[in-house]
Design a protein around this motif. Sequence first.
Motif, PDB file in Angstrom:
ATOM      1  N   UNK A   1      -9.768   9.337 -18.312  1.00  0.00           N
ATOM      2  CA  UNK A   1      -9.163   8.088 -18.533  1.00  0.00           C
ATOM      3  C   UNK A   1      -8.055   7.695 -17.431  1.00  0.00           C
ATOM      4  N   UNK A   2      -7.294   8.724 -16.951  1.00  0.00           N
ATOM      5  CA  UNK A   2      -6.224   8.581 -16.160  1.00  0.00           C
ATOM      6  C   UNK A   2      -6.596   8.529 -14.574  1.00  0.00           C
ATOM      7  N   UNK A   3      -7.905   8.583 -14.429  1.00  0.00           N
ATOM      8  CA  UNK A   3      -8.432   8.721 -13.006  1.00  0.00           C
ATOM      9  C   UNK A   3      -7.897   7.341 -12.120  1.00  0.00           C
ATOM     10  N   UNK A   4      -8.028   6.206 -12.542  1.00  0.00           N
ATOM     11  CA  UNK A   4      -7.752   5.062 -11.923  1.00  0.00           C
ATOM     12  C   UNK A   4      -6.279   5.059 -11.406  1.00  0.00           C
ATOM     13  N   UNK A   5      -5.248   5.617 -12.186  1.00  0.00           N
ATOM     14  CA  UNK A   5      -4.022   5.322 -11.946  1.00  0.00           C
ATOM     15  C   UNK A   5      -3.644   6.584 -10.940  1.00  0.00           C
ATOM     16  N   UNK A   6      -4.115   7.644 -11.237  1.00  0.00           N
ATOM     17  CA  UNK A   6      -3.908   8.887 -10.251  1.00  0.00           C
ATOM     18  C   UNK A   6      -4.540   8.459  -8.714  1.00  0.00           C
ATOM     19  N   UNK A   7      -5.680   7.800  -8.785  1.00  0.00           N
ATOM     20  CA  UNK A   7      -6.222   7.502  -7.442  1.00  0.00           C
ATOM     21  C   UNK A   7      -5.376   6.562  -6.834  1.00  0.00           C
ATOM     22  N   UNK A   8      -4.993   5.528  -7.579  1.00  0.00           N
ATOM     23  CA  UNK A   8      -4.049   4.405  -6.864  1.00  0.00           C
ATOM     24  C   UNK A   8      -2.653   4.896  -6.110  1.00  0.00           C
ATOM     25  N   UNK A   9      -2.185   6.018  -7.199  1.00  0.00           N
ATOM     26  CA  UNK A   9      -0.826   6.587  -6.657  1.00  0.00           C
ATOM     27  C   UNK A   9      -1.346   7.581  -5.242  1.00  0.00           C
ATOM     28  N   UNK A  10      -2.465   8.398  -5.393  1.00  0.00           N
ATOM     29  CA  UNK A  10      -2.715   8.864  -4.085  1.00  0.00           C
ATOM     30  C   UNK A  10      -2.781   8.399  -2.774  1.00  0.00           C
ATOM     31  N   UNK A  11      -3.438   7.167  -3.072  1.00  0.00           N
ATOM     32  CA  UNK A  11      -3.796   5.995  -1.927  1.00  0.00           C
ATOM     33  C   UNK A  11      -2.314   5.598  -1.646  1.00  0.00           C
ATOM     34  N   UNK A  12      -1.569   5.213  -2.534  1.00  0.00           N
ATOM     35  CA  UNK A  12      -0.216   4.791  -2.055  1.00  0.00           C
ATOM     36  C   UNK A  12       0.752   5.633  -1.422  1.00  0.00           C
ATOM     37  N   UNK A  13       0.535   7.164  -1.876  1.00  0.00           N
ATOM     38  CA  UNK A  13       1.434   8.048  -1.306  1.00  0.00           C
ATOM     39  C   UNK A  13       0.961   8.343   0.273  1.00  0.00           C
ATOM     40  N   UNK A  14      -0.411   8.257   0.378  1.00  0.00           N
ATOM     41  CA  UNK A  14      -1.001   8.489   1.784  1.00  0.00           C
ATOM     42  C   UNK A  14      -0.726   7.204   2.737  1.00  0.00           C
ATOM     43  N   UNK A  15      -0.580   5.951   1.965  1.00  0.00           N
ATOM     44  CA  UNK A  15      -0.153   4.856   2.945  1.00  0.00           C
ATOM     45  C   UNK A  15      -1.483   4.416   3.716  1.00  0.00           C
ATOM     46  N   UNK A  16      -2.745   4.549   2.749  1.00  0.00           N
ATOM     47  CA  UNK A  16      -3.981   4.184   3.601  1.00  0.00           C
ATOM     48  C   UNK A  16      -4.798   3.099   2.631  1.00  0.00           C
ATOM     49  N   UNK A  17      -5.553   2.382   3.176  1.00  0.00           N
ATOM     50  CA  UNK A  17      -6.581   1.488   2.527  1.00  0.00           C
ATOM     51  C   UNK A  17      -7.708   2.066   2.315  1.00  0.00           C
ATOM     52  N   UNK A  18      -8.173   2.035   1.412  1.00  0.00           N
ATOM     53  CA  UNK A  18      -9.503   2.764   1.019  1.00  0.00           C
ATOM     54  C   UNK A  18     -10.725   1.852   1.957  1.00  0.00           C
ATOM     55  N   UNK A  19     -11.585   2.517   2.677  1.00  0.00           N
ATOM     56  CA  UNK A  19     -12.690   1.840   2.999  1.00  0.00           C
ATOM     57  C   UNK A  19     -13.669   1.338   2.130  1.00  0.00           C
ATOM     58  N   UNK A  20     -14.452   0.558   2.378  1.00  0.00           N
ATOM     59  CA  UNK A  20     -15.462  -0.237   1.257  1.00  0.00           C
ATOM     60  C   UNK A  20     -16.446   0.876   1.271  1.00  0.00           C
ATOM     61  N   UNK A  21     -17.227   1.018   0.115  1.00  0.00           N
ATOM     62  CA  UNK A  21     -18.130   2.003  -0.194  1.00  0.00           C
ATOM     63  C   UNK A  21     -19.226   1.898   1.045  1.00  0.00           C
ATOM     64  N   UNK A  22     -19.637   0.757   1.446  1.00  0.00           N
ATOM     65  CA  UNK A  22     -20.693   0.683   2.650  1.00  0.00           C
ATOM     66  C   UNK A  22     -20.225   1.502   3.995  1.00  0.00           C
ATOM     67  N   UNK A  23     -18.744   1.035   4.118  1.00  0.00           N
ATOM     68  CA  UNK A  23     -17.957   1.747   5.473  1.00  0.00           C
ATOM     69  C   UNK A  23     -17.889   3.200   5.116  1.00  0.00           C
TER      70      UNK A  23
END
Length: 279
Positions: free
Chosen positions: A225-247
């Motif tokens: 259940x805490x996956x969305x928050x952990x993923x969002x924090x990881x992306x924030x620390x990396x400072x990256x924008x996730x690519x679209x699924x197709x990309x």
Amino acid sequence: MGTHPHKERVAEYRRTQNEVAAYYDRLSTDLVARLVGEQQTTPDEIRQQAAAASPTSPGSPTSSSPCTTSTWSPHLRRLCRPPTVERSLLRRTRVPRMTAGDDLLRRIETTPALAELLIWPGDFDIERRDPVEELRLPSGAPLTPIAGDASGATYFLCGTPGTTRPVLYADSEGSATLVAADLVEAVTLIAAYPYWHDLLHDRLHGHAIGEVVEELEEDMCEDHPDYPAARAELLRLLGVTPPTPEDAVARLRASAARTVPGFLPIAMLDEGEISYTLL
């Protein structure tokens, strides 16, 4: 009784010699320190420093340098010439270029919060750097293990430090694939889609990419259940924008297509060498 003129000249000579030696010690120490330190010294700066050291150079120091006295003897002028050893050292010394991937790896290694989030949900653990077997690339390029996952697989950087190095994933069952063109792209994909393996397999056949990703996301959220928050924090620390699924799928497929033949590893076993298969 006054000091003998000869003794005065000897004393003056020794003082001048000491000043010259100290001057070049400071010059060489400064240049070498800049070459091996954080700040890179450009060729123009090295030439400027060398020119400043020459007693006949228009850019030579004035009052701060002992090499500007026009009345010196030829012997003292020879003392003022920049030492050959230092010039040779400057020509040979090269500061390795730091790539974005090298910088990211160092940041992961020195940022515990980032490293922990890459372990989960990313399943990218920089403490797991022991491959299940010794591997080599067909090209002979270096393989550097940088992380592993819970299944026993290993992530490698392919190539020499200071260059753009593709990321290779080799599992514990004898299969491998390139994941990305460099570590920045690989970590971005891993952080955004920790189930990236499933995006390369038959699960996509006959299904829209978006639908498959949505299903995988639901599975992750159901189990964690805490996956969305952990993923969002990881992306924030990396400072990256996730690519679209197709990309993301397009990038993964493009990297996989480059694996054969140059990046498909070969296991070096006691009974001989065995090539891995494409994941």
